[in-house]
Write a protein that holds these residues in place. Structure first.
Motif, short mmCIF file in Angstrom:
data_model
loop_
_atom_site.label_atom_id
_atom_site.label_comp_id
_atom_site.label_asym_id
_atom_site.label_seq_id
_atom_site.Cartn_x
_atom_site.Cartn_y
_atom_site.Cartn_z
N UNK A 30 0.71 -1.32 0.14
CA UNK A 30 0.13 0.06 -0.05
C UNK A 30 1.02 1.24 0.08
N UNK A 31 2.11 0.95 0.02
CA UNK A 31 2.99 2.27 -0.18
C UNK A 31 3.71 2.40 -1.61
N UNK A 32 3.98 3.68 -1.65
CA UNK A 32 4.18 4.18 -3.26
C UNK A 32 5.41 3.37 -3.96
N UNK A 33 6.30 3.42 -3.14
CA UNK A 33 7.46 2.57 -3.87
C UNK A 33 7.32 1.06 -4.05
N UNK A 34 6.64 0.34 -3.11
CA UNK A 34 6.22 -0.93 -3.15
C UNK A 34 5.08 -1.17 -4.18
N UNK A 35 4.19 -0.10 -4.35
CA UNK A 35 3.11 -0.43 -5.57
C UNK A 35 3.72 -0.40 -6.89
N UNK A 36 4.69 0.83 -7.02
CA UNK A 36 5.38 0.93 -8.26
C UNK A 36 6.10 -0.39 -8.51
N UNK A 37 6.77 -1.01 -7.48
CA UNK A 37 7.48 -2.46 -8.02
C UNK A 37 6.31 -3.32 -8.29
N UNK A 95 8.51 8.01 -1.15
CA UNK A 95 8.33 6.84 -1.59
C UNK A 95 7.81 5.64 -0.49
N UNK A 96 8.14 5.85 0.73
CA UNK A 96 7.70 4.91 1.71
C UNK A 96 6.21 5.29 2.36
N UNK A 97 5.40 6.21 1.84
CA UNK A 97 4.18 6.85 2.13
C UNK A 97 3.01 5.96 1.76
N UNK A 98 2.03 5.73 2.56
CA UNK A 98 0.72 5.13 1.75
C UNK A 98 0.28 6.09 0.69
N UNK A 99 -0.09 5.07 -0.33
CA UNK A 99 -0.58 5.63 -1.78
C UNK A 99 -1.37 6.88 -1.61
N UNK A 100 -2.44 6.91 -0.62
CA UNK A 100 -3.29 8.15 -0.63
C UNK A 100 -2.74 9.40 -0.30
N UNK A 101 -1.69 9.29 0.54
CA UNK A 101 -1.09 10.31 0.94
C UNK A 101 -0.10 11.09 -0.23
N UNK A 102 0.62 10.12 -0.94
CA UNK A 102 1.23 10.49 -2.15
C UNK A 102 0.32 11.12 -3.08
N UNK A 103 -0.57 10.69 -3.28
CA UNK A 103 -1.79 11.28 -4.15
C UNK A 103 -2.18 12.74 -3.81
N UNK A 104 -2.43 13.01 -2.35
CA UNK A 104 -2.66 14.12 -2.03
C UNK A 104 -1.22 15.23 -2.11
N UNK A 105 -0.18 14.82 -1.90
CA UNK A 105 1.11 15.58 -1.96
C UNK A 105 1.21 15.86 -3.46
N UNK A 106 0.94 15.05 -4.37
CA UNK A 106 1.27 15.43 -5.69
C UNK A 106 0.24 16.61 -5.99
#
Length: 638
Positions: A265-272, A320-331
């Motif tokens: 559920x984290x950004x880097x992990x999901x990309x991998x 890269x280690x943040x949960x994906x929803x937080x990454x979407x908000x940050x973008x």
């Protein structure tokens, strides 16, 4: 602070590219122009560390693969960076006979044998090119550094040292010896580059112990030869003055097979997990627009787009280690900030009449003030453009990840697997998820079931197992992984002592109706907002016990190796009683989807797995963790 693995390997490469001399600090001096020749292994080592611009700054005008068709450039020196394989040595001899370059600087990724060195000497002698062979070096750089403290071993021919290769039932002794020697050679190169001799700990009776014994022997033999030791003098650098030696922990992948299969559920992990991510570069299909092709017309071809996710990308480093929803908000926040800055520049241009608009009379005071603001805005324009590039990059990557989450219901899988591993109450039956045609791919369903099967407190009955198998077959799954895990559990008796994953889990925060506002780039309607909780994975507990020198049944029988001791010891009792400050964990068998775990003083924080990495622990208990992945992919179907 001690230099990271990434910095040390990059420094070694720069020294090599400067003809094995320290790079000049006076950057104004023009470099010597040269050609770089590498094989695939050398290319994989260099590409995550040095950009093309950095190579050009060091005088590399051309970089070519060893086995490509190359034209002679007789007035330019050539630097070779290759593995000392038979095929590569033959091509080097051919280059000498063809007189391709003015001079030759041969740098071998691993140590070259005497017989192969004699082959090169014979070819140079027959081609009358002895004076052209200027230097021959063993670089000991046979590992790939992807982050400051994270490296992998095999990339080319990685199936040779894979989990399947080590664990297949018909493996020959000679094959196992070759695999162990390959792993040990790379680990030895890592410690030579690091400039330190570790304390080695490993469990008994598996591949990890075989690697530890061989690595201890190789380090011990090198230390015994005082004249040629790679761990004395200049090779040690600052580490020779340190009283702290790192702990190197070798663990077997079978210690924890559930975590590598876990959806993330984290950004880097999901990309991998869901995209093509290779050596810090993500490749994906570029969107071609929403318009459809005319009837009867050939469908538009999708273009491949690649993005580099490097340490220079501050957004990547932070999120890269943040949960994906937080990454979407940050973008979205970064995009809103950029637009505000862009609007400010446009407003200043408009006020000063640079866009042809008549704003009426402007006072000299306001004119001067606006001129200063515009000058400041123009000077920050390169930074603004770079920010826009990174925003576009992460918008495209996050959008591609979000498409996979929504189409495969990865949030549902992640939440369910977290509950399985933490032994929490399940609100939906496993059969319902497996049978749902809209929930994920056959591989997703297989990974979910394997986690259930591995972590079950009670053995699954044959009747229930047949029912699950039928459901998996109906969804198009190959049952080979289930059959393998069944045999593995019977062999290891793991059903009696399942791995403890602590009180991990997720805290559901409801569904997203949208991420931020109606202007958001990411429409996450129906996606669960999950907050990660702390994990306590098996390897985390083992590292904690070994670093803190705690007595624990899990680690009391671990073997202890100190290559600096005059005689080897069979004892599992450590001579050093002080807690370690640095640790290098390595998994001797790797899998397809591996979870990376960040550690704190309370053990594990959120995990972020990788398709081609095993366990990684960036910030470890009371010190820095150096992470290694030893074998490539876990192929349970093989």
């Amino acid at each position: 602070m001690a230099a990271s693995v990434r910095e040390k390997q990059a420094a070694a490469l720069k020294r090599m590219l400067n003809f094995n001399a320290p790079p000049l600090k006076n950057t104004a001096a023009e470099p010597v122009w040269k050609v770089l020749i590498y094989d695939r292994c050398g290319q994989d080592i260099i590409s995550p560390l040095l950009a093309v611009k950095e190579l050009r700054d060091m005088g590399i005008t051309l970089h070519l693969l060893l086995h490509s068709d190359r034209d002679p450039i007789p007035d330019v020196p050539a630097i070779y960076f290759v593995m000392p394989t038979e095929e590569n040595i033959d091509r080097i001899c051919q280059d000498l006979r063809s007189q391709l370059y003015e001079s030759y600087y041969f740098n071998f990724i691993s140590a070259i044998s005497r017989s192969k060195l004699e082959d090169i000497a014979s070819a140079a002698l027959s081609a009358n090119a002895i004076t052209q062979v200027t230097k021959v070096f063993d670089q000991y750089l046979n590992f790939i550094t992807l982050e400051d403290d994270m490296f992998i071993l095999g990339n080319q021919n990685k199936e040779f040292i894979s989990y399947h290769a080590i664990n297949k039932p018909d493996i020959m002794d000679t094959e196992m010896e070759a695999i162990m020697d390959t792993i040990v050679d790379s680990l030895f190169c890592f410690f030579v580059t690091l400039g330190t001799v570790p304390i080695i700990r490993c469990p008994r009776g598996n591949a990890a112990e075989m690697v530890a014994v061989k690595l201890d022997k190789k380090l011990r033999e090198n230390l015994r030869d005082a004249r040629n030791s790679l761990f004395t003098g200049d090779n040690m650098g600052a580490s020779q003055f340190s009283f702290q030696r790192p702990l190197f922990v070798l663990a077997d992948r079978n210690l924890d097979l559930a975590t590598p299969l876990h959806h993330t559920w984290t950004y880097q992990a999901l990309i991998h997990d869901v995209l093509d991510f290779h050596l810090n570069r993500v490749s994906m299909d570029e969107s071609v627009g929403s318009e459809s092709s005319p009837a009867g017309a050939r469908p538009k071809k999708k273009n491949k787009k690649s993005y580099d996710l490097t340490s220079a990308d501050m957004f990547w480093q932070k999120h890269k280690g943040s949960p994906f929803p937080e990454v979407a908000e940050s973008v979205q926040e970064e995009l809103d900030t950029y637009r505000a800055q862009e609007d400010e520049v446009k407003r200043l241009k408009s006020i000063m009449g640079l866009e042809g608009e008549d704003e009426g009379p402007i006072s000299s005071i306001s004119m001067s003030d606006n001129t200063a603001k515009l000058t400041s805005a123009v000077s920050s324009l390169p930074e603004l453009l770079e920010k826009k590039r990174l925003i576009d990059l992460h918008t495209n990557v996050a959008t591609a990840v979000l498409d996979h989450i929504k189409s495969r219901k990865l949030d549902v899988y992640f939440e369910y697997e977290e509950k399985l591993m933490s032994k929490s109450t399940l609100e939906e039956s496993l059969l319902d998820i497996i049978s749902d045609p809209d929930a994920g791919t056959p591989e997703d369903k297989m990974r979910l079931f394997l986690i259930f099967y591995i972590t079950a407190l009670q053995p699954t009955s044959e009747t229930d197992l047949d029912q699950y198998k039928k459901a998996l077959l109906d969804t198009g799954c190959d049952l080979s992984p289930v059959n393998y895990i069944k045999q593995w559990k019977a062999f290891t008796k793991i059903a009696a002592t399942p791995s403890n994953y602590g009180n991990s889990g997720v805290k559901p925060m409801g569904l997203f109706s949208r991420v931020m506002n109606s202007g958001s780039q990411f429409v996450m309607e129906g996606v669960k907002h999950l907050v990660l909780k702390q994990h306590n994975l098996p390897v985390t507990r083992i590292l904690d016990n070994l670093m803190e020198m705690k007595s624990n049944p899990e680690t009391d029988d671990y073997r202890y190796f100190d290559p600096k001791m005059l005689r080897g010891s069979e004892s599992s009792i450590p001579r050093n009683k002080n807690p370690f400050q640095e640790v290098s964990p390595a998994m001797v068998s790797r899998k397809r989807h591996t979870n990376r775990t960040s550690m704190s003083s309370n053990c594990c924080g959120p995990e972020y797995p990788g398709r081609s990495w095993p366990l990684a622990l960036p910030d470890c208990v009371k010190g820095r963790a150096l992470i290694s992945s030893v074998c490539p992919d876990l192929n349970l179907a093989a």
